[in-house]
Design an enzyme around this catalytic site. Structure first.
Site, PDB file in Angstrom:
ATOM      1  N   SER A 241     -41.803  25.273  10.037  1.00 10.95           N
ATOM      2  CA  SER A 241     -42.393  24.109  10.686  1.00 10.95           C
ATOM      3  C   SER A 241     -43.363  23.482   9.702  1.00 10.95           C
ATOM      4  CB  SER A 241     -43.122  24.535  11.961  1.00 10.95           C
ATOM      5  OG  SER A 241     -43.317  23.419  12.800  1.00 10.95           O
ATOM      6  N   GLU A 242     -43.201  22.180   9.421  1.00 10.21           N
ATOM      7  CA  GLU A 242     -43.961  21.520   8.352  1.00 10.21           C
ATOM      8  C   GLU A 242     -45.469  21.566   8.569  1.00 10.21           C
ATOM      9  OE1 GLU A 242     -42.492  17.502   8.576  1.00 10.21           O
ATOM     10  OE2 GLU A 242     -43.860  16.975  10.185  1.00 10.21           O
ATOM     11  N   ASN A 243     -45.891  21.776   9.829  1.00 11.74           N
ATOM     12  CA  ASN A 243     -47.326  21.813  10.099  1.00 11.74           C
ATOM     13  C   ASN A 243     -47.936  23.189   9.856  1.00 11.74           C
ATOM     14  OD1 ASN A 243     -45.675  22.448  12.366  1.00 11.74           O
ATOM     15  ND2 ASN A 243     -47.442  22.381  13.702  1.00 11.74           N
TER      16      ASN A 243
END
Lengths: 220, 232
Positions: A46-48
């Site tokens: 997840s990019e976050n």
């Protein structure tokens, strides 16, 4: 006749290989996670700032400090890890994420993708999409073959502002599975049951390469 | 140890003036400096340049500062959840610089790390590349991107000690650590403020050297944008 979103997600799940790290975009790509077979072990990024996205939580386990890139509440899997946004994109740009699956508004026959802006209409921003498409070795696009008004989304050249160039490797639509050739052109790999090569041809503005008999897609 | 504690958010933002550049940690509404944003809203400073991955929602987070027209310019990667933002942008009231998320994160990291510029592949061949120096490395084109710094950085952590060491929780870490380093004055608000020695030095995410002011936050709402459960 065409495949629904679940069908597209199921077909893309067949592309997922054991032991890989994968980034799933918002929309149909997120659904892919539901159809990866149990014997295939993958880690979802997840990019976050998370490696190891788990299923959505039960109501009593909702944690506001744990969300995915679509801002949905999630859980973590055993063996997950957390990190900053800078580190997240270091692993993306550094080529450590094996596969990126994302949606698109348009793809061109040389693998350009447009999925972030409609001038004068939609100004949401590119988020992490430009970093992902500029860096991933393997990019699969999940999308409808044609727009709602019936216009092809598989084009000679993208008409919308592009997100990245020469990057899309494969496209799974409601009509077909298509490979983008390194030298350009959409190579037809599979067709959705009940959809003819001619219909796919008509729905594809860019150059469609058809070799031999095109098999039907097999999904459960 | 150096004591960096201020009494509350109002005290922390007391010298923030109009027309300054501010960084705000958070991804969506996750890990945002709720107390500091409320204090800036109350203080009424305007002409602000805000660097933040997102712009909050209409009535929470940075969205509140947009409603009151305190923001002159936003530097973000994704602003999709904010109708007022879109309205101000399309009407030309608000300046906006949209940056690929990884480039934004790295520009902020570079600002705190003393790296004035770097090359990245993100945005090559797109409108993001306009006016930027491009160079080929190992047969692939890259764009030159500059560092980002701020007069003030507002970060939110789970735990912190009085000397500014911070620990984040879950995906609430996101942009907070890089912004802490890139702010000339970094203001940290924490859910739990403890004495030096109470946090394990092995587990510190942001060393206190980057934090100038810290306070115990209160009344965290932690609003959820997409409440999603297994039943759905």
């Amino acid at each position: 006749m065409g495949l629904d979103k679940i069908g597209i997600a199921k077909r893309i799940a067949q592309e997922v290989q054991d032991g890989t790290y994968i980034n799933l975009g918002i929309g149909i790509p997120t659904l892919v996670a539901n159809f990866i077979p149990d014997e295939i072990n993958v880690v979802l990024q997840s990019e976050n700032g998370l490696l190891g996205i788990g299923p959505f939580p039960e109501e009593e386990n909702i944690d506001a400090d744990l969300i995915n890139a679509g801002k949905q509440t999630i859980t973590t899997t055993a063996g997950s890890s957390l990190f900053s946004s800078a580190e997240s994109f270091e692993m993306i740009r550094g080529g450590h994420v094996d596969l990126t699956i994302l949606g698109a508004m348009e793809v061109s026959e040389n693998g350009d993708i447009a999925n972030w802006k409609i001038p004068g209409k939609m100004v949401k921003g590119m988020g992490g999409a430009m970093d992902l498409v500029a860096s991933a070795d393997n990019i699969i696009v999940a999308m409808q073959h044609c727009s709602r008004s019936g216009e092809s989304k598989l084009l000679k050249n993208c008409s919308l502002p592009i997100t990245g160039i020469n990057c899309v490797k494969k496209i799974v639509t409601d009509m077909a599975v298509i490979e983008v050739m390194p030298t350009g052109g959409f190579k037809l790999i599979e067709r959705v049951p009940g959809v003819s090569v001619e219909e796919i041809q008509q729905a594809t503005e860019g150059e469609l390469l058809v070799e031999g008999v095109i098999p039907e897609m097999q999904i459960n | 140890m150096i004591n960096k504690v201020v009494t509350n958010a109002e005290a922390a933002v007391k010298d923030v003036t109009d027309n300054t550049t501010l960084m705000f940690g958070g991804f969506g509404l996750c890990g945002i400096a709720e107390n500091s944003i409320a204090a800036l809203l109350k203080k009424g400073v305007s002409g602000l340049t805000c660097i933040s991955n997102n712009a909050g929602v209409d009535d929470f987070g940075i969205g509140q500062l947009l409603q009151t027209k305190q923001v002159k310019k936003m530097i973000s990667s994704y602003v999709g959840e904010n109708a007022e933002f879109e309205r101000q942008l399309l009407s030309g009231e608000l300046e906006v610089d949209l940056i690929p998320q990884g480039t934004l994160a790295e520009r902020i990291r570079a600002g705190g790390a003393g790296i004035p510029a770097f090359f990245t592949p993100a945005g090559v061949g797109t409108e993001v590349a306009e006016g930027k120096e491009a160079r080929e490395f190992d047969g692939k084109m890259h764009l030159l991107e500059n560092w980002l710094k701020a007069d003030y950085a507002f970060v939110k952590a789970w735990k912190g000690d009085t000397s500014g060491n911070l620990i984040f929780k879950g995906t609430a870490r996101n942009f907070n650590p890089m912004m802490a380093a890139a702010g000339k004055i970094t203001i940290a608000e924490v859910e739990e403020l403890v004495e030096p020695g109470e946090l394990d030095p092995n587990n510190i995410h942001t060393p206190g050297i980057y934090v100038q002011r810290i306070f115990q936050g209160e009344n965290y709402e932690k609003r959820i944008e997409q409440r999603t459960t297994r039943i759905n």
